[in-house]
Design an enzyme around this catalytic site. Sequence first.
Site, PDB file in Angstrom:
ATOM      1  N   SER A  20       5.276   3.105   7.720  1.00 46.82           N
ATOM      2  CA  SER A  20       4.776   1.941   6.977  1.00 46.82           C
ATOM      3  C   SER A  20       5.787   1.039   6.107  1.00 46.82           C
ATOM      4  CB  SER A  20       3.422   2.202   6.037  1.00 46.82           C
ATOM      5  OG  SER A  20       2.193   2.395   6.802  1.00 46.82           O
ATOM      6  N   HIS A  68       0.833  -1.308   0.102  1.00 38.64           N
ATOM      7  CA  HIS A  68      -0.018  -0.044   0.164  1.00 38.64           C
ATOM      8  C   HIS A  68       0.847   1.340   0.157  1.00 38.64           C
ATOM      9  CE1 HIS A  68       0.362  -0.151   4.386  1.00 38.64           C
ATOM     10  NE2 HIS A  68       0.577   1.186   4.354  1.00 38.64           N
ATOM     11  N   ASP A 116      -0.216  -7.408   0.890  1.00 37.74           N
ATOM     12  CA  ASP A 116       0.163  -6.258   0.960  1.00 37.74           C
ATOM     13  C   ASP A 116       1.690  -6.170   1.040  1.00 37.74           C
ATOM     14  OD1 ASP A 116       0.402  -3.562   1.581  1.00 37.74           O
ATOM     15  OD2 ASP A 116      -0.407  -3.653   3.598  1.00 37.74           O
TER      16      ASP A 116
END
Length: 229
Positions: free
Chosen positions: A190, A83, A114
């Site tokens: 992230s 993502h 992901d």
Amino acid sequence: MKKLQAGTRGKQSSAGLPNFVTLVQRYKKAVMGIEVVQVSNGQRSTGFGFPWERIQPRSSRPALNIGTGFVFHPKGYILTNEHVVSDADKIMLRVYGKKDLVEAKVFARDRKHDIAILRADVETPSPILRLANAKDVHVGEWVLAIGSPLGLDNTVTVGIVSAKNRPLQIGERDYPNLIQTDAAINRGNSGGPLINLRGEVIGMNTAVSQSSQGIAFCHQRRCPAQENR
């Protein structure tokens, strides 16, 4: 508390708590900041990860998404969350010790799980970060996160594994086995590594709770490319 060896396991401080300095010094070059540029018209929202990292509606002005990746393969492949780089027009890496950004390309991706693997023309650091086995993750063990919150490279936070196998749905993706941690995770983390005292990556920083503090979730999944090391 049993004394841990220096190097891959760090040292014990005089207060009986782990000293993470050795781990940080050893692996800091294997962690890279990521800047994702999108220049297309229109709007898009990822719907996952941290709320600050979502691409907001825009006109013709470029949009910037930030994240973190880490070198996990001896050939220099970089692992991150899918993502972070989804629908990117350009992916740039901030490499430790380098002033200029380096362009990266997506080598492989798995949207469902992901996971994205990047490749760039950068020198492979030594040592690289290795992925831990799921069975070696224990609730209560110390962990540290290295990433680029707010774009500030090589920021380190510390906590413990609060729980395992937490199911969570974010957008269209289901995460059945997330690691819960109280290590501080913020915008730009992230895709960054969550590292145990053995210097192994037990998960990738993936999501935070917007309604509480001290609750973050890290993606734990064995990467297929690990089998080919």
